[in-house]
Structure formats: structure tokens, C-alpha cells
Design a protein around this motif. Sequence first.
Motif, short mmCIF file in Angstrom:
data_model
loop_
_atom_site.label_atom_id
_atom_site.label_comp_id
_atom_site.label_asym_id
_atom_site.label_seq_id
_atom_site.Cartn_x
_atom_site.Cartn_y
_atom_site.Cartn_z
N UNK A 249 32.82 -29.32 33.24
CA UNK A 249 31.84 -28.46 32.59
C UNK A 249 32.43 -27.11 32.18
N UNK A 250 33.64 -26.81 32.63
CA UNK A 250 34.26 -25.52 32.34
C UNK A 250 34.64 -25.40 30.86
N UNK A 372 26.66 -35.52 33.75
CA UNK A 372 26.86 -34.55 34.83
C UNK A 372 27.68 -35.14 35.98
N UNK A 373 27.67 -36.46 36.07
CA UNK A 373 28.36 -37.11 37.19
C UNK A 373 29.67 -37.76 36.79
N UNK A 374 29.95 -37.83 35.52
CA UNK A 374 31.12 -38.56 35.05
C UNK A 374 32.16 -37.58 34.49
N UNK A 379 36.61 -41.43 32.32
CA UNK A 379 36.03 -42.38 31.37
C UNK A 379 37.09 -42.87 30.39
N UNK A 380 37.83 -41.94 29.82
CA UNK A 380 38.82 -42.30 28.81
C UNK A 380 40.07 -42.93 29.39
N UNK A 446 37.16 -34.69 26.57
CA UNK A 446 36.11 -33.74 26.91
C UNK A 446 34.79 -34.33 26.43
N UNK A 447 33.70 -33.82 26.96
CA UNK A 447 32.38 -34.26 26.54
C UNK A 447 31.54 -33.02 26.29
N UNK A 448 30.74 -33.07 25.23
CA UNK A 448 29.93 -31.90 24.87
C UNK A 448 28.58 -32.34 24.33
N UNK A 449 27.58 -31.52 24.57
CA UNK A 449 26.21 -31.83 24.14
C UNK A 449 26.11 -31.72 22.62
N UNK A 450 25.30 -32.61 22.02
CA UNK A 450 25.06 -32.56 20.58
C UNK A 450 23.55 -32.58 20.33
N UNK A 451 23.17 -32.12 19.17
CA UNK A 451 21.76 -32.09 18.80
C UNK A 451 21.25 -33.50 18.53
N UNK A 452 20.02 -33.76 18.91
CA UNK A 452 19.45 -35.10 18.71
C UNK A 452 19.30 -35.45 17.24
#
Length: 523
Positions: A249-250, A372-374, A379-380, A446-452
Amino acid sequence: MYYKGVYHLFYQYNPDGATFGKKMVWGHSVSYDLINWIHLNHPSLQPSHHYDIHGCFSGSTTIIPSNNQPFIFYTGFDETKHQVQNLAMPKNPQDPFLREWIKHPQNPIITAPIGLVEQENFRDPTTAWKGSDGKWRVIVGARNGDIGKAILYHSDDFVNWKLSPNNHEFYVIDGIGMCECPDFFPVLIDGTKHGVDLDYSSVQDSNDVIRHVLKISYQNKQQEYYLVGKYVCDEDKFVAENKITGTSLDLKLDHGEFYASKSFFDYAKKRRVLWGWVKELDTEQDDILKGWAGLQAIPRQVWLHENGKWLMQWPIEKLETLRDSDNQVSIFAHKLVFGSTLQVSGITASQADVEVVFELPELESAEWLDSKEVDPQIVCSDKEYASRSGIIGPFGLLALASKDLTEQTAIFFTIFRTPNGFSCLMCTDLTRSSLRQDVHKTTYATIFAIDSNLKAISLRTLIDGSIIESFGEKGRVCITNRVYPLLATEKDAHLYVFNNGKQNVCISKLNAWSMKRAKFVQQ
């Protein structure tokens, strides 16, 4: 730094060999555009006195506004191999290339505070700035055990320095080891790309207009972490709005092999430019054979996203002058069905600039992931993740690929549904990048939030022999890597676009260029 019409790059250099040496010096190159360079044969700094006899190591430059005088602030390894901070000034400030530098007679000007930090781990002074109280300030990186520290100093005259009486432990965090190469700079919060000078006296009351960024090179993880927050100059206090937790998350400047970065304010273009060092991942014998080791990534313009939460990065505009208009390929409105691979022909794929925009299907069909848990890295890291059959992805580029795809470096996206909406996984997979067994081959993600309501996502990838720099979603996330293919080199390198997701994605537009060589001369 930018000084009298010339850009200066100072860098760690071993004049006696291709790899790290016993007595490091400051190499010096100059440029008029940050792309084409003149390498100066004479080092700016080299070991010569008791305070730097075992090496001249990292530091920064500061230009004094009152007389336009540049200074170098650098770390010396002294006769006892303790780390101390020193000053140097140009011998002839009228020389636009600033070829020769003189060390200050009062060196060392800062020594490690006993009991507060380790004397062998006290280095990398930042660019200095002046507060509204007229005092100069500078940060020095340090450690005490496994606690990383950014130590703040004050000075009235730029020569005599003391610990800040207000808050000398400017930033402290446990578990990171040495806080290397700290960087501290202001950014505008209006979302524009304009930079802000570090001379804080002109913006001291502007926390409604600016934020500050504190970047640290996290030694234990060898990555660039940063904090965004408010700086209260009178109290020497930095109030960060995010934390460094050691988790996915950093906030990081880059999720690949990009380290020890420094930024500077470009007075000519009114922008902040970021440089980052990219190390080798092959063998020391390879470095000796080719005669060099390590390089600088393409300089990036950096600014704060309009939401005020993260930095954006993009290769400086001048890089586009190296695009070869006679060797350009464009693709529009091309559907990529499940399992498809499309070759991008007509360019030199070993030295290229690629920009692509993918149109996305409806996001509701995406796979489920509890982000939040992965850990995205885990994953990659599943074997050949880029080749798996997902739903919306994996889709992206196969760079430095052999014709039969035996060698390939996959840079790709996968879209997921998450507890809070939707997220995008971005990954660079090196596991098939080379047939060689003696080079580093892993995955970076990395993983990041995107707009729906997101309808499209962009990727820009710079390919240059053994380095790949990728910028996802207009520069929101960056991944830089080194690759060492045996087959996919020079004219035998190929570039492909692929989709292994069951949902179709569409290449809205793709532009790719062969890149001409930058000009380098010795002087």
C-alpha cells in the motif's frame, strides 16, 4: 542542477574500473537539453583530504539566490571511514561547464551527532533551502541500528551548521535500515505540471497551494518510498498524510529497479525533474567485459496528481525529438480477442518508444481479488502469470521478444473487482526475458484503485537495449527493469501486443517509434 543555461549531472564514478571501487569520485556531464550530453574528462570531486580520503560519495547541489553561487554538498569517507559532510565551490563560476571545484577550507562542516546516529551511516545531504527566518536548512540521511532517520540542520551562513533546535529528527522510521538519498521538495496541489523551487521563503504560508514530498531510499528493500504532507517551516515539522508500512500500500516512485533518485528544479522550464539510478542485474564479469555498470533512467518530470494523494511521472518532453518519424507505426481500433498476439512491425524494437491506449470492456465482469490481503508481487510471481487465462487481462506488451517468443518481457495489466470497487494490477514479468541462467529474472508489480467508470487505460514503454521503463495510466505508476536477452537483441528483437483475458480488449490507438541515438561527446 540547471545553471546559466546548462544542465549538470554529477554521478558516482570509479575511474579505475567498471564496477564499484575503493575511492569513488564525482563524474560530471553537461547538457543543453537533458538528452544529448558532453562528458567532462576531469572529475568534479576526488579524494584528496583527510575528510574524504576514502571516497567522495552522494550529495546535492544548491544555488544561493542572492549571488547565484552554486555549492556542492557531499559525503566524504574520512581517514577513519566515518561519514562526514563537506562543501565545494566552483573555481571559476563564469565557466558555464563548471569544470573545476574547490573544497571549502572548513571541511568537514557537519559530523555525525554521537549517540543519535551511526558514524558509518550518515550521508547523502539534500539540496538546502532557506526558511522565512533566514536560516538555511539541509537534511542528511542516517541510521541507528535498524532505525532510519532524516536529520535536519540549520545554518546562518551555509558553512556553520547545527542540529535544528526545533525538530532535528525530521523523520524517523523503524525497520528500514539506512535512510539513503533523502529528497525534500514542494509540489503544487492544483494538478498542473509546473514545478516549485525549494526556496521555501517564497511559499511559506502556502499550504493551501502546495504540499511537500519527502522521498527516502529504503535501504532494506532497495526501493524509493515517498510521503506527501504539509511542512510547517517555523516548527521544522513535516506532517505526512500517508505512512510507510513496508506493505504494497506504500507510495513508491517506481516498483522496479530504480533507486537513489534525486530531483531538481529546472528554472528554464519551471518544472521538477527526477533522476534515478538503475543498477545492473547481470554478473560482475559482464560489467568488466562491457566496461561499465549502472545507468541513469530517462529524466522524468514529476508533479502531484490533482487529488493531492500521489505523484505523477512522465519522460521529459525533449525525449520525443529522438523519435524517428521515418520508422513509426500506428494502429487504431484493433480488437484483441482471447489468446491473440499482434506483432508491431516496422520499427527497431530494441530501441523504441511505444504508447498504447487500451479500451476496456465492462468492468463488472472482472475477477474478484481482495487487494488488501494480497501482495501484487506474489500474485505476479505465479509461474508465467502473463500467460494465464484471466477475464479482463492479462493484456499488454511483449517487449524485447524473440521471433518465436522463447524470450520475452511482458508488461501488462489485469483488472479486478475488489471490496472497495475496482483495481488494476500492473506487472513486468522477467521470467522469460532471457535464456541466460546467470542473470536476475523476477517479476515486479503494483496494484492501484481505478474508477468504476474507467473506459480505457494507457501504457507507455521505453525500450533501450537492456532497460525497459514503463509508465502506466498516464504516469501514475512506473516500473523500470534491466533485461539481458540472448536472442532478442538489436535487429532480432520484436515487439508484440497481446491479450490473454477471456474478455476482448481493443487497441484504441498505438504509436511506436524507432528511437535515434542521443549524442555523446567527450571533452
